[in-house]
Scaffold this motif. Structure first.
Motif, mmCIF file in Angstrom:
data_model
loop_
_atom_site.group_PDB
_atom_site.id
_atom_site.type_symbol
_atom_site.label_atom_id
_atom_site.label_comp_id
_atom_site.label_asym_id
_atom_site.label_seq_id
_atom_site.Cartn_x
_atom_site.Cartn_y
_atom_site.Cartn_z
ATOM 1 N N TYR A 160 8.757 5.981 3.633
ATOM 2 C CA TYR A 160 7.854 5.776 2.811
ATOM 3 C C TYR A 160 7.562 4.267 2.809
ATOM 4 O O TYR A 160 8.615 3.514 2.627
ATOM 5 C CB TYR A 160 8.138 6.282 1.306
ATOM 6 C CG TYR A 160 7.152 6.088 0.399
ATOM 7 C CD1 TYR A 160 5.650 5.926 0.895
ATOM 8 C CD2 TYR A 160 7.237 5.895 -1.050
ATOM 9 C CE1 TYR A 160 4.598 5.920 -0.167
ATOM 10 C CE2 TYR A 160 6.051 5.617 -1.760
ATOM 11 C CZ TYR A 160 4.653 5.746 -1.587
ATOM 12 O OH TYR A 160 3.696 5.433 -2.214
ATOM 13 N N HIS A 161 6.318 3.900 3.334
ATOM 14 C CA HIS A 161 6.066 2.397 3.239
ATOM 15 C C HIS A 161 4.641 2.193 3.159
ATOM 16 O O HIS A 161 3.748 3.258 3.177
ATOM 17 C CB HIS A 161 6.645 1.731 4.604
ATOM 18 C CG HIS A 161 6.284 2.834 5.923
ATOM 19 N ND1 HIS A 161 5.123 3.051 6.341
ATOM 20 C CD2 HIS A 161 7.242 3.473 6.662
ATOM 21 C CE1 HIS A 161 5.124 3.598 7.394
ATOM 22 N NE2 HIS A 161 6.354 4.126 7.588
ATOM 23 N N PRO A 162 3.814 0.873 3.151
ATOM 24 C CA PRO A 162 2.492 0.962 3.215
ATOM 25 C C PRO A 162 1.584 1.439 4.088
ATOM 26 O O PRO A 162 0.308 1.633 3.978
ATOM 27 C CB PRO A 162 2.452 -0.617 2.882
ATOM 28 C CG PRO A 162 3.645 -1.135 2.666
ATOM 29 C CD PRO A 162 4.599 -0.220 3.297
ATOM 30 N N ASP A 249 -4.114 -7.162 -5.245
ATOM 31 C CA ASP A 249 -3.038 -6.978 -4.122
ATOM 32 C C ASP A 249 -2.976 -5.348 -3.758
ATOM 33 O O ASP A 249 -2.979 -4.845 -2.640
ATOM 34 C CB ASP A 249 -1.709 -7.131 -4.573
ATOM 35 C CG ASP A 249 -1.750 -8.645 -4.838
ATOM 36 O OD1 ASP A 249 -2.560 -9.552 -4.184
ATOM 37 O OD2 ASP A 249 -1.017 -9.359 -5.534
ATOM 38 N N ARG A 250 -2.820 -4.455 -4.976
ATOM 39 C CA ARG A 250 -2.804 -3.094 -4.851
ATOM 40 C C ARG A 250 -3.907 -2.343 -4.007
ATOM 41 O O ARG A 250 -3.516 -1.516 -3.289
ATOM 42 C CB ARG A 250 -2.662 -2.405 -6.243
ATOM 43 C CG ARG A 250 -1.391 -2.863 -7.252
ATOM 44 C CD ARG A 250 -1.153 -2.272 -8.130
ATOM 45 N NE ARG A 250 -0.147 -2.614 -9.038
ATOM 46 C CZ ARG A 250 -0.376 -3.731 -10.009
ATOM 47 N NH1 ARG A 250 -1.733 -4.014 -10.459
ATOM 48 N NH2 ARG A 250 0.571 -4.359 -10.765
ATOM 49 N N GLY A 254 -3.533 -0.715 -0.753
ATOM 50 C CA GLY A 254 -4.015 0.914 -0.845
ATOM 51 C C GLY A 254 -4.872 1.168 0.384
ATOM 52 O O GLY A 254 -4.981 2.164 0.784
ATOM 53 N N ALA A 255 -5.719 0.198 0.960
ATOM 54 C CA ALA A 255 -6.792 0.178 2.053
ATOM 55 C C ALA A 255 -6.234 0.278 3.210
ATOM 56 O O ALA A 255 -6.916 0.910 4.336
ATOM 57 C CB ALA A 255 -7.859 -0.699 1.853
ATOM 58 N N LEU A 256 -4.956 -0.006 3.516
ATOM 59 C CA LEU A 256 -4.250 -0.004 4.729
ATOM 60 C C LEU A 256 -4.156 1.616 5.052
ATOM 61 O O LEU A 256 -4.219 2.661 4.452
ATOM 62 C CB LEU A 256 -2.916 -0.475 4.475
ATOM 63 C CG LEU A 256 -2.918 -1.885 4.512
ATOM 64 C CD1 LEU A 256 -1.294 -2.388 4.117
ATOM 65 C CD2 LEU A 256 -3.390 -2.731 5.734
ATOM 66 N N PRO A 257 -4.368 1.916 6.565
ATOM 67 C CA PRO A 257 -4.169 3.079 7.049
ATOM 68 C C PRO A 257 -2.839 3.778 6.550
ATOM 69 O O PRO A 257 -1.838 2.817 6.675
ATOM 70 C CB PRO A 257 -4.280 3.173 8.727
ATOM 71 C CG PRO A 257 -5.059 1.642 8.771
ATOM 72 C CD PRO A 257 -4.615 1.049 7.538
ATOM 73 N N LYS A 258 -2.783 4.989 6.452
ATOM 74 C CA LYS A 258 -1.507 5.620 5.921
ATOM 75 C C LYS A 258 -0.996 6.708 6.284
ATOM 76 O O LYS A 258 -0.426 7.828 6.052
ATOM 77 C CB LYS A 258 -1.872 6.101 4.260
ATOM 78 C CG LYS A 258 -2.262 4.887 3.448
ATOM 79 C CD LYS A 258 -1.045 4.206 2.943
ATOM 80 C CE LYS A 258 -1.023 3.255 1.790
ATOM 81 N NZ LYS A 258 -1.956 2.011 2.280
ATOM 82 N N ASN A 259 -1.252 6.714 7.937
ATOM 83 C CA ASN A 259 -0.683 7.702 8.757
ATOM 84 C C ASN A 259 0.261 7.344 9.772
ATOM 85 O O ASN A 259 0.256 8.150 10.951
ATOM 86 C CB ASN A 259 -2.032 8.433 9.376
ATOM 87 C CG ASN A 259 -2.853 7.439 10.279
ATOM 88 O OD1 ASN A 259 -2.237 6.237 10.279
ATOM 89 N ND2 ASN A 259 -3.784 7.986 10.875
#
Length: 274
Positions: A160-162, A249-250, A254-259
């Motif tokens: 689990y990471h950004p 910041d959140r 949160g907008a970073l790709p999450k895959n």
């Protein structure tokens, strides 16, 4: 340090991951981390460093009750008759009478999950472990373990990471009052190079990796166990405890790709899709 209370234990929210470190390097890493204030140390049979981690803890002189030790059983030893032997070896190598958290490291398709969990419950009943958990379980297996079998799991450890969403699992464990432990929390170092995280870090006076950790620790019930061998990196990671992210910041994180999954061995289960 802030802790998460679950199943009768209090898990320090920032721990030291030790995968990939053995021998003198692992022992020195543990000793230095303890001097900085770390009290949670994560190891596993597969890491082949339980002896070094145990030696490092012993060298600190800290009372055993002040240290939180997690270790794990490898997927080739989940049968109850095999687990007993490797668990006893873990205790001997760690130089302790009990483990705070004992975890199934990886599930396997052919495992007898009920028998495996029952074997760990028996270790708990004997006072050899304080709590039990699992790693790398997708939602279907979590539901089987908790809702069908009724295992008193204290924690789920997953990558689990950004750059990787675990929203489905996090929602489940939060509702169960469990902890989610994030391994690879700085995405194998790539967090320190990401432009978004670096920019947020500059605002807070830390690096991108520390922002990744702060983002995890900002979430309810999440524990992070970054691996760090050098005193410099250990200190930098420890500083993440003092970072307070704001809504801007959140939103940016949160907008970073999450895959971006970094750990996906051939024996991995079918992962959840967010």
């Amino acid at each position: 340090m802030e802790t998460i209370a679950t199943q009768g234990i209090d898990i320090p929210r920032l721990g030291l991951g030790t995968f990939g470190m053995t021998g003198a390097e692992a022992q020195a890493a543990v000793e230095n981390a303890a001097s900085l204030g770390y009290r949670h140390f994560d190891t596993a049979t597969m890491y082949e460093n339980e002896d070094a981690v145990g030696a490092g803890i012993a060298a600190t002189g800290l009372p055993r009750e002040d240290v939180f030790i997690t270790t794990k059983v490898w997927h080739t030893h989940l049968a109850p008759n095999l687990m007993q032997g490797v668990f006893e070896q873990s205790l001997e190598k760690l130089g302790t009478d009990y483990v705070d958290l004992y975890m199934v490291h990886w599930p396997t398709p052919d495992m007898d999950l009920a028998a495996t969990l029952e074997a760990i419950i028996r270790l708990k009943e004997r006072g050899l472990i304080r709590a039990m958990g699992v790693c790398n379980f997708p939602l279907a297996l979590m539901r089987k373990a908790m809702d069908e079998i009724g295992a008193p799991l204290a924690a789920l450890q997953v990558e689990y990471h950004p750059f990787l969403s675990q929203a489905t699992l996090l929602d489940y464990v939060q509702k169960k009052g469990m902890a989610m432990t994030a391994y690879c929390p700085v995405a194998k170092g790539t967090s320190s190079e990401d432009a978004t995280l670096v920019a947020i870090g500059q605002k807070h006076g830390v690096g991108g990796a520390q922002i990744a950790l702060a983002w995890l620790l900002d979430q309810k019930g999440v524990v992070a166990i970054p691996k760090a061998a050098s005193p410099k990196n250990q200190q930098a990671n420890f500083s993440a405890l003092n970072v307070r992210l704001d809504d801007e910041d959140r939103a940016a994180i949160g907008a970073l790709p999450k895959n971006k999954r970094l750990v996906n061995p051939a024996f991995a289960p079918v992962w959840d899709t967010e």
